[in-house]
Design an enzyme around this catalytic site. Structure first.
Site, PDB file in Angstrom:
ATOM      1  N   ARG A 116      26.292  37.267  44.417  1.00  0.00           N
ATOM      2  CA  ARG A 116      26.987  36.221  43.642  1.00  0.00           C
ATOM      3  C   ARG A 116      26.492  36.155  42.189  1.00  0.00           C
ATOM      4  NH1 ARG A 116      28.200  31.235  47.410  1.00  0.00           N
ATOM      5  NH2 ARG A 116      30.022  31.101  46.044  1.00  0.00           N
ATOM      6  N   PRO A 117      26.602  37.254  41.468  1.00  0.00           N
ATOM      7  CA  PRO A 117      26.193  37.259  40.064  1.00  0.00           C
ATOM      8  C   PRO A 117      27.071  36.327  39.219  1.00  0.00           C
ATOM      9  CG  PRO A 117      27.387  39.262  40.612  1.00  0.00           C
ATOM     10  CD  PRO A 117      27.191  38.520  41.891  1.00  0.00           C
ATOM     11  N   ILE A 118      26.612  36.027  38.005  1.00  0.00           N
ATOM     12  CA  ILE A 118      27.429  35.179  37.120  1.00  0.00           C
ATOM     13  C   ILE A 118      27.696  35.905  35.799  1.00  0.00           C
ATOM     14  CG2 ILE A 118      26.731  32.960  38.118  1.00  0.00           C
ATOM     15  CD1 ILE A 118      24.712  32.708  35.791  1.00  0.00           C
ATOM     16  N   ASP A 119      27.698  37.225  35.856  1.00  0.00           N
ATOM     17  CA  ASP A 119      27.906  38.023  34.629  1.00  0.00           C
ATOM     18  C   ASP A 119      29.227  37.692  33.934  1.00  0.00           C
ATOM     19  OD1 ASP A 119      28.729  39.292  37.127  1.00  0.00           O
ATOM     20  OD2 ASP A 119      29.590  40.833  35.846  1.00  0.00           O
ATOM     21  N   ASP A 158      37.127  32.408  52.674  1.00  0.00           N
ATOM     22  CA  ASP A 158      36.433  31.266  53.293  1.00  0.00           C
ATOM     23  C   ASP A 158      36.934  30.966  54.695  1.00  0.00           C
ATOM     24  OD1 ASP A 158      36.003  29.335  50.220  1.00  0.00           O
ATOM     25  OD2 ASP A 158      34.972  31.079  51.048  1.00  0.00           O
ATOM     26  N   CYS A 161      23.081  34.332  48.013  1.00  0.00           N
ATOM     27  CA  CYS A 161      22.977  33.576  49.274  1.00  0.00           C
ATOM     28  C   CYS A 161      23.378  34.518  50.410  1.00  0.00           C
ATOM     29  CB  CYS A 161      23.859  32.336  49.219  1.00  0.00           C
ATOM     30  SG  CYS A 161      25.571  32.735  48.980  1.00  0.00           S
ATOM     31  N   ARG A 170      24.262  26.081  44.930  1.00  0.00           N
ATOM     32  CA  ARG A 170      24.583  27.237  44.079  1.00  0.00           C
ATOM     33  C   ARG A 170      25.690  26.906  43.093  1.00  0.00           C
ATOM     34  NH1 ARG A 170      25.351  32.059  43.004  1.00  0.00           N
ATOM     35  NH2 ARG A 170      27.515  31.544  42.690  1.00  0.00           N
ATOM     36  N   ARG A 185      27.576  20.784  54.497  1.00  0.00           N
ATOM     37  CA  ARG A 185      27.928  20.933  53.077  1.00  0.00           C
ATOM     38  C   ARG A 185      29.437  21.039  52.898  1.00  0.00           C
ATOM     39  NH1 ARG A 185      24.364  25.513  50.458  1.00  0.00           N
ATOM     40  NH2 ARG A 185      25.740  24.908  48.755  1.00  0.00           N
ATOM     41  N   LYS A 205      36.454  20.282  49.046  1.00  0.00           N
ATOM     42  CA  LYS A 205      35.126  20.463  48.419  1.00  0.00           C
ATOM     43  C   LYS A 205      35.272  21.301  47.149  1.00  0.00           C
ATOM     44  CE  LYS A 205      32.326  23.811  50.011  1.00  0.00           C
ATOM     45  NZ  LYS A 205      31.816  24.771  49.012  1.00  0.00           N
ATOM     46  N   ASN A 206      36.021  22.401  47.238  1.00  0.00           N
ATOM     47  CA  ASN A 206      36.072  23.336  46.108  1.00  0.00           C
ATOM     48  C   ASN A 206      37.014  22.896  44.998  1.00  0.00           C
ATOM     49  OD1 ASN A 206      34.193  24.730  47.497  1.00  0.00           O
ATOM     50  ND2 ASN A 206      35.544  26.396  48.153  1.00  0.00           N
TER      51      ASN A 206
HETATM   52  C1  EPZ Z   1      34.273  29.990  44.891  1.00  0.00           C
HETATM   53  O1  EPZ Z   1      33.016  30.619  44.741  1.00  0.00           O
HETATM   54  C2  EPZ Z   1      34.131  29.088  46.117  1.00  0.00           C
HETATM   55  N1  EPZ Z   1      33.102  28.078  45.879  1.00  0.00           N
HETATM   56  C3  EPZ Z   1      33.756  29.945  47.339  1.00  0.00           C
HETATM   57  O2  EPZ Z   1      33.718  29.077  48.469  1.00  0.00           O
HETATM   58  C4  EPZ Z   1      34.858  30.989  47.553  1.00  0.00           C
HETATM   59  O3  EPZ Z   1      34.483  31.837  48.616  1.00  0.00           O
HETATM   60  C5  EPZ Z   1      35.043  31.819  46.282  1.00  0.00           C
HETATM   61  O4  EPZ Z   1      35.312  30.945  45.159  1.00  0.00           O
HETATM   62  C6  EPZ Z   1      36.196  32.802  46.409  1.00  0.00           C
HETATM   63  O5  EPZ Z   1      37.360  32.118  46.703  1.00  0.00           O
HETATM   64  C7  EPZ Z   1      33.416  26.984  45.156  1.00  0.00           C
HETATM   65  O6  EPZ Z   1      34.521  26.839  44.676  1.00  0.00           O
HETATM   66  C8  EPZ Z   1      32.326  25.964  44.988  1.00  0.00           C
HETATM   67  P1  EPZ Z   1      34.092  33.934  42.769  1.00  0.00           P
HETATM   68  P2  EPZ Z   1      32.720  31.497  43.400  1.00  0.00           P
HETATM   69  O7  EPZ Z   1      33.456  33.796  41.426  1.00  0.00           O
HETATM   70  O8  EPZ Z   1      33.365  30.861  42.232  1.00  0.00           O
HETATM   71  C9  EPZ Z   1      31.987  38.161  42.174  1.00  0.00           C
HETATM   72  C10 EPZ Z   1      32.820  28.098  50.415  1.00  0.00           C
HETATM   73  O9  EPZ Z   1      32.528  28.544  51.539  1.00  0.00           O
HETATM   74  N2  EPZ Z   1      31.549  37.658  40.857  1.00  0.00           N
HETATM   75  O10 EPZ Z   1      35.582  33.887  42.873  1.00  0.00           O
HETATM   76  O11 EPZ Z   1      31.259  31.765  43.351  1.00  0.00           O
HETATM   77  C11 EPZ Z   1      31.305  37.430  43.317  1.00  0.00           C
HETATM   78  O12 EPZ Z   1      30.041  37.995  43.598  1.00  0.00           O
HETATM   79  C12 EPZ Z   1      32.475  28.910  49.177  1.00  0.00           C
HETATM   80  O13 EPZ Z   1      33.395  27.010  50.204  1.00  0.00           O
HETATM   81  C13 EPZ Z   1      30.905  38.536  39.993  1.00  0.00           C
HETATM   82  O14 EPZ Z   1      30.674  39.687  40.306  1.00  0.00           O
HETATM   83  O15 EPZ Z   1      33.479  32.853  43.765  1.00  0.00           O
HETATM   84  C14 EPZ Z   1      32.284  37.654  44.448  1.00  0.00           C
HETATM   85  O16 EPZ Z   1      32.053  38.946  45.003  1.00  0.00           O
HETATM   86  C15 EPZ Z   1      31.797  30.236  49.517  1.00  0.00           C
HETATM   87  N3  EPZ Z   1      30.512  38.078  38.769  1.00  0.00           N
HETATM   88  C16 EPZ Z   1      33.644  37.628  43.735  1.00  0.00           C
HETATM   89  O17 EPZ Z   1      33.371  37.852  42.360  1.00  0.00           O
HETATM   90  C17 EPZ Z   1      30.753  36.784  38.371  1.00  0.00           C
HETATM   91  O18 EPZ Z   1      30.379  36.427  37.235  1.00  0.00           O
HETATM   92  C18 EPZ Z   1      34.384  36.296  43.882  1.00  0.00           C
HETATM   93  O19 EPZ Z   1      33.526  35.280  43.437  1.00  0.00           O
HETATM   94  C19 EPZ Z   1      31.411  35.911  39.265  1.00  0.00           C
HETATM   95  C20 EPZ Z   1      31.805  36.373  40.492  1.00  0.00           C
END
Ligand code: EPZ
Length: 421
Positions: free
Chosen positions: A121-124, A308, A116, A92, A400, A22-23
């Protein structure tokens, strides 16, 4: 609403072919927007999140064909750069479209993804990086986000955390930027490497995925016909292996990448499972007798133990003899599902980012609710091991990330059914 009913106690045994990840497929589908041509993807999982992504692509003007696990995307002409709000809210990870739509169209309108069950899960990091590349970000009213850039400029970006989504978004935006973009402290997940492989097949000059430093040379235009096979889903493989371990069963999983699940297999071995792997992506697991606790597991970015898989391993540890501690370092609140495990008789105490799990002899079936994807998978594992019947609502979350989960598990001996509630 459908629910899953499980009668626990049957040992799993048999063979499961692991589907595409999926990812991996989600960012690759976003990348097809960068190609003013036809992209052919093989080994795509049939999941609700994939179907939502396909709806978004067609809303943007792509022509989509899907035959089983093959998806064909014709993104020759796009007619919109607005991600439909109802679709973005359903998934999301639609934020992954940001970089691709911005790169291709010069602007993008998308609803701000909410947090969620597992965290804010910010996108900063995504937005800061795009601004560094020259984009303008307007946080419009009622939760819409407008990002625009007449021409993105390649530059050097240091991520303060190896965010998977931010790394992917920058790779996609950099594809049409002027000059070279370097991403330092990039995520190293296998799904990033798969995205790189697909971009290379599209003719993009990209390298370094998996190393932590990724370089992308911007292109003026991309018109090609890439054919790409999506990598297997390491989390689905780990989930079914953990389920077999929890039932004292034995399982063969095929079509896996052994290295991608190395840290998961390491934990299952430490718990007491017998693991073997063979050429051609075959891994076998046997679990006899009482399994043992692991004193400490910390989740971390790849190649560490994946966040995960955290709920699934906690579920398994809840019936292992001894006390285990699991520390969740990636998301700030990814233990909510443990409330549901307590209903099944688990003995788990959550202190901030750490869960203390005291193994119990037996779990007892109960009515429980899935509130996120991997938490739902943990409930299935617990229900398979528990005495009596477990009824799991919130199955939409599980669908999902797991294809026809009740069919896959029934085929290897689980007593599990999907019924309309
Ligand atoms: C991806 O999410 C995966 N989703 C997640 O899988 C997975 O848990 C995660 O990577 C970590 O491996 C998909 O690929 C669709 P991150 P993503 O950005 O990209 C913080 C599942 O169950 N962060 O690596 O959203 C964030 O809050 C899902 O399949 C910021 O602070 O994860 C988290 O604490 C769940 N600011 C950490 O970084 C940002 O701008 C890691 O998030 C972005 C992230």
């Amino acid at each position: 609403m459908s629910i899953l009913t499980i009668t626990g106690g049957s040992k799993l045994s048999g063979i499961i072919e692991i589907p595409g990840a999926k990812n991996a497929v989600l960012p690759v589908l976003a990348a097809t927007l960068l190609n003013k041509g036809i992209s052919i993807l093989e080994n795509c999982p049939e999941l609700d999140d994939v179907f939502t992504m396909l709806e978004i692509l067609s809303a943007l003007g792509c022509k989509i064909e899907r035959e089983g696990s093959r998806i064909i995307v014709d993104a020759t002409t796009l007619s919109s750069s607005v991600i439909p709000e109802n679709l973005a809210k359903r998934m999301r990870s639609s934020i992954i479209m940001l970089g691709a739509v911005l790169g291709r169209c010069g602007d993008v309108l998308v609803s701000y993804p909410g947090g969620c069950e597992i965290g804010m899960r910010p996108i900063d990091m995504h937005l800061r990086a795009l601004e560094q590349m020259g984009a303008e970000v307007d946080g419009l009213s009622h939760g819409m986000l407008k990002v625009s850039a007449s021409k993105l400029q390649g530059c050097e970006i240091l991520l303060d955390y190896p965010s998977v989504g931010a790394t992917e978004n920058i790779m996609l935006a950099a594809t049409y930027a002027e000059g070279e973009t370097i991403i330092r402290n990039a995520a190293k997940e296998p799904e990033i490497e798969d995205l790189q492989e697909f971009l290379k097949k599209m003719g993009v000059d990209v390298s370094g995925a998996g190393s932590g430093v990724i370089r992308i040379q911007g292109k003026k235009e991309i018109k090609s016909e890439p054919v790409h096979k999506i990598i297997p889903d390491r989390i689905v493989a780990g989930t079914y292996l953990a389920a077999a371990a929890a039932t004292g069963g034995s399982l063969v999983v095929t079509g896996v990448e052994y290295d991608h699940i190395g840290s998961i297999l390491y934990c299952l071995k430490r718990i007491g499972c017998k693991i073997k792997h063979y050429q051609g992506g075959v891994v076998t697991l046997e679990s006899q007798g009482r399994l043992k606790a692991i004193d400490l597991i910390r989740t971390s970015p790849y190649p560490g133990f994946p966040t995960d898989m955290q709920p699934q391993i906690v579920s398994l540890l809840s019936i292992c003899s001894g006390t285990s501690i699991v520390v969740e370092t990636v998301f700030e609140s990814r233990f909510r599902y443990t409330e549901q495990l307590l209903k099944l008789g688990a003995d788990i105490n959550v202190q901030g980012r750490a869960a203390i799990i005291r193994g119990v002899e037996k779990l007892k079936g109960a009515e429980v609710e899935a509130r996120d994807l991997r938490g739902g998978a943990a409930l299935i594992i617990a229900g398979l091991a528990a005495e009596g019947e477990t009824r799991i609502s919130g199955v939409g979350y599980i669908d999902r990330g797991y294809e026809k989960v009740e069919k896959v598990l029934s085929k290897v001996g689980a007593q599990i059914r999907r019924v309309e509630d």
